[in-house]
Write a protein that holds these residues in place. Structure first.
Motif, PDB file in Angstrom:
ATOM      1  N   ALA A  24       4.165  -6.908 -13.592  1.00  0.00           N
ATOM      2  CA  ALA A  24       4.938  -7.332 -12.426  1.00  0.00           C
ATOM      3  C   ALA A  24       6.295  -6.619 -12.364  1.00  0.00           C
ATOM      4  N   HIS A  25       6.947  -6.426 -13.537  1.00  0.00           N
ATOM      5  CA  HIS A  25       8.298  -5.855 -13.487  1.00  0.00           C
ATOM      6  C   HIS A  25       8.294  -4.331 -13.379  1.00  0.00           C
ATOM      7  N   ALA A  26       7.125  -3.713 -13.570  1.00  0.00           N
ATOM      8  CA  ALA A  26       7.096  -2.244 -13.609  1.00  0.00           C
ATOM      9  C   ALA A  26       6.208  -1.623 -12.529  1.00  0.00           C
ATOM     10  N   ALA A  27       5.517  -2.450 -11.743  1.00  0.00           N
ATOM     11  CA  ALA A  27       4.548  -1.923 -10.763  1.00  0.00           C
ATOM     12  C   ALA A  27       5.245  -1.036  -9.735  1.00  0.00           C
ATOM     13  N   ALA A  28       4.574   0.051  -9.354  1.00  0.00           N
ATOM     14  CA  ALA A  28       5.112   0.941  -8.318  1.00  0.00           C
ATOM     15  C   ALA A  28       5.352   0.137  -7.039  1.00  0.00           C
ATOM     16  N   ALA A  29       6.386   0.538  -6.281  1.00  0.00           N
ATOM     17  CA  ALA A  29       6.852  -0.278  -5.151  1.00  0.00           C
ATOM     18  C   ALA A  29       5.736  -0.596  -4.150  1.00  0.00           C
ATOM     19  N   ASN A  30       4.873   0.384  -3.867  1.00  0.00           N
ATOM     20  CA  ASN A  30       3.839   0.154  -2.837  1.00  0.00           C
ATOM     21  C   ASN A  30       2.481  -0.196  -3.446  1.00  0.00           C
ATOM     22  N   LEU A  31       2.475  -0.590  -4.723  1.00  0.00           N
ATOM     23  CA  LEU A  31       1.175  -0.763  -5.384  1.00  0.00           C
ATOM     24  C   LEU A  31       0.315  -1.842  -4.718  1.00  0.00           C
ATOM     25  N   GLY A  32       0.924  -2.942  -4.298  1.00  0.00           N
ATOM     26  CA  GLY A  32       0.139  -4.014  -3.688  1.00  0.00           C
ATOM     27  C   GLY A  32      -0.657  -3.519  -2.487  1.00  0.00           C
ATOM     28  N   THR A  33      -0.006  -2.730  -1.637  1.00  0.00           N
ATOM     29  CA  THR A  33      -0.666  -2.215  -0.429  1.00  0.00           C
ATOM     30  C   THR A  33      -1.756  -1.212  -0.799  1.00  0.00           C
ATOM     31  N   VAL A  34      -1.418  -0.316  -1.722  1.00  0.00           N
ATOM     32  CA  VAL A  34      -2.398   0.692  -2.154  1.00  0.00           C
ATOM     33  C   VAL A  34      -3.590   0.001  -2.814  1.00  0.00           C
ATOM     34  N   TRP A  35      -3.276  -0.980  -3.667  1.00  0.00           N
ATOM     35  CA  TRP A  35      -4.343  -1.709  -4.369  1.00  0.00           C
ATOM     36  C   TRP A  35      -5.286  -2.375  -3.359  1.00  0.00           C
ATOM     37  N   GLU A  36      -4.697  -2.998  -2.358  1.00  0.00           N
ATOM     38  CA  GLU A  36      -5.542  -3.713  -1.375  1.00  0.00           C
ATOM     39  C   GLU A  36      -6.487  -2.740  -0.680  1.00  0.00           C
ATOM     40  N   GLU A  37      -5.970  -1.571  -0.319  1.00  0.00           N
ATOM     41  CA  GLU A  37      -6.834  -0.587   0.339  1.00  0.00           C
ATOM     42  C   GLU A  37      -7.957  -0.146  -0.607  1.00  0.00           C
ATOM     43  N   MET A  38      -7.597   0.086  -1.868  1.00  0.00           N
ATOM     44  CA  MET A  38      -8.613   0.516  -2.843  1.00  0.00           C
ATOM     45  C   MET A  38      -9.669  -0.584  -3.035  1.00  0.00           C
ATOM     46  N   ALA A  39      -9.194  -1.829  -3.141  1.00  0.00           N
ATOM     47  CA  ALA A  39     -10.127  -2.935  -3.394  1.00  0.00           C
ATOM     48  C   ALA A  39     -11.080  -3.123  -2.217  1.00  0.00           C
ATOM     49  N   ARG A  40     -10.541  -3.054  -1.000  1.00  0.00           N
ATOM     50  CA  ARG A  40     -11.410  -3.248   0.177  1.00  0.00           C
ATOM     51  C   ARG A  40     -12.420  -2.108   0.316  1.00  0.00           C
ATOM     52  N   THR A  41     -11.972  -0.883   0.071  1.00  0.00           N
ATOM     53  CA  THR A  41     -12.892   0.262   0.157  1.00  0.00           C
ATOM     54  C   THR A  41     -13.976   0.139  -0.911  1.00  0.00           C
ATOM     55  N   ALA A  42     -13.561  -0.223  -2.124  1.00  0.00           N
ATOM     56  CA  ALA A  42     -14.521  -0.313  -3.226  1.00  0.00           C
ATOM     57  C   ALA A  42     -15.527  -1.437  -2.982  1.00  0.00           C
ATOM     58  N   PHE A  43     -15.039  -2.556  -2.487  1.00  0.00           N
ATOM     59  CA  PHE A  43     -15.925  -3.700  -2.246  1.00  0.00           C
ATOM     60  C   PHE A  43     -17.063  -3.288  -1.306  1.00  0.00           C
ATOM     61  N   LYS A  44     -16.701  -2.575  -0.236  1.00  0.00           N
ATOM     62  CA  LYS A  44     -17.734  -2.132   0.725  1.00  0.00           C
ATOM     63  C   LYS A  44     -18.708  -1.176   0.051  1.00  0.00           C
TER      64      LYS A  44
END
Ligand SMILES: Cc1cc2nc3c(=O)[nH]c(=O)nc-3n(C[C@H](O)[C@H](O)[C@H](O)COP(=O)(O)OP(=O)(O)OC[C@H]3O[C@@H](n4cnc5c(N)ncnc54)[C@H](O)[C@@H]3O)c2cc1C
Length: 395
Positions: free
Chosen positions: A155-175
């Protein structure tokens, strides 16, 4: 609402806090649940691997190595299979910007294979170079569940936009994983998973009476809390909610039982399917053990996708990579067992290539910074004994 990660990192009672303590009135009955033959002499494999964890999150970005464009795609912690297609889609977009005819992929784990297949689909001729084939990699030793935010960043070290990038990766991967449902060999499937607890649900008596009381640091008092990010809320719409079910409608003698539906990767079949797809599309595999980036540049390929997992620490001198040790044991497959279980910090996943039994007694921090890859038979046997206790008292 409760997800698998909540189940594993906290006690069941804590995870259910805020949920109704009453069983769900719309409870759909389960098919009969075959008992698991939980005996230590049925262990056929104990595998240890190091999750390639980066406090900032996975590294998906480009770097120039002379004339060579390197696209990094590593550092996916405990989520490499889950995020594979999504992360690799980002990496391949970067790799294909100049429409190269030839692409080299370094690494033959979940990230390497999905990068290679996506680069082929984008029109490139692809060669995978790797020290280990898929069956010898970390990826082959994973649990095999959809866990897209498991140990993905701090949490204290995550890249600033990681949440948004992660969500895109997770949604693409899920499909993308959905495309492997219903195929011969069952590379991907959905199963029910039961969270069975001896605890009195919080709100009923206000106390935890059972032994399933591990906290985020669990039994590993020596391990400092590391505070992983939690992004599951962002994709809550993708998977069904966990629901409490009447314990007497299941075979389990327990104080509380909840049921979820989870996506499982049958890693032997999934890996086999991916390797076949790669070769059928004309892919080449070369065994190679690179000591320096210069050796990679010398391959003469204009674009290289670097999917070396924890290997990037030595090869790319990425000191930010932290090993997070994990161990799974496999019992002889029981085809009649088609449900997963979480009980007293033991997770069971009925993979087609063996019934996975994994201990989470140390909570989510278990194995953080631990580079020891020696199997711990005592840990595996203890987990199997815990399972056996449930089935003995439920008989
Ligand atoms: C116990 C455990 C359970 C897990 N469970 C899950 C789960 O349920 N779901 C999930 O999504 N994830 C899970 N994971 C995480 C997942 O296994 C990893 O995130 C994933 O395997 C990483 O894949 P990768 O392709 O990056 O690396 P790897 O699988 O390690 O592949 C790296 C490749 O690079 C090659 N390589 C490395 N260095 C070099 C070099 N110098 N020269 C040539 N080749 C090189 C290797 O030979 C290999 O082919 C789990 C991990 C562990 C330890």
């Amino acid at each position: 609402m409760l997800n698998r990660r909540g189940l594993l990192q906290t006690s069941l009672a804590a995870a259910l806090a805020g949920c109704s303590t009453k069983p769900d009135s719309s409870f759909e009955p389960s098919p009969p649940l075959a008992p698991i033959r939980a005996r230590a002499d049925r262990i056929i494999d104990i595998a240890v691997c190091l999750r390639p964890f980066r406090p900032a999150g996975p590294r998906v970005e480009t770097e120039r190595l002379g004339n060579v464009l390197v696209v990094h795609n590593y550092g996916h912690g405990g989520s490499g299979w889950s995020l594979s297609w999504g992360s690799s889609a980002r990496a391949v977009r970067l790799a294909m910007q100049a429409s190269p005819a030839d692409v080299a992929v370094i690494g033959c784990g979940a990230l390497g294979l999905t990068s290679a297949i996506l680069a082929q689909r984008a029109g490139a001729r692809v060669t995978i170079y790797a020290r280990d084939q898929l069956t010898e990699t970390t990826s082959a030793r994973a649990t095999g569940e959809w866990t897209p935010d498991s140990r993905i960043a701090l949490a204290h070290a995550a890249a600033a936009n990681l949440g948004t990038v992660w969500e895109e990766m997770a949604r693409t991967a899920f499909k993308a994983h959905r495309n492997y449902l219903g195929l011969p060999g069952t590379p991907v499937e959905w199963i029910d998973q039961y969270a069975v607890s001896d605890d009195t649900p919080r709100g009923t008596t206000g106390s935890n009476t059972g032994s399933n009381t591990g906290s985020n640091t669990g039994g590993s008092a020596a391990i400092p809390p590391v505070g992983f990010v939690s992004y599951a809320r962002r994709i809550r719409d993708l998977t069904p909610n966990w629901r409490r079910v009447p314990a007497d409608a299941t075979p389990f003698k327990a104080t509380s039982v909840s049921r979820g539906e989870i996506m499982v990767f049958n890693i032997a079949d999934y890996g086999h399917t991916l390797m076949n797809d790669f070769f059928i599309a004309g892919g080449q595999f070369r065994r190679a053990d690179f000591r320096t980036p210069a050796q990679i540049a010398a391959l003469g390929k204009p674009v290289v996708i670097n999917c070396t997992g924890f290997g990037a620490r030595a090869l790319w001198r990425d000191e930010s990579l932290v090993p997070v040790r994990g161990q799974i044991a496999r019992l002889i497959p029981q085809p009649e067992v088609r449900y997963g279980l979480v009980y007293r910090h033991v997770l069971t996943v009925p993979r087609r290539d063996g019934l996975v039994v994994q201990s989470f007694a140390g909570g989510e921090n278990q194995g953080y910074g631990d580079i020891n890859e020696a199997p711990d038979r005592a840990e595996a046997e203890q987990a199997v004994r815990t399972l056996a206790e449930l089935f003995t008292k439920s008989a």
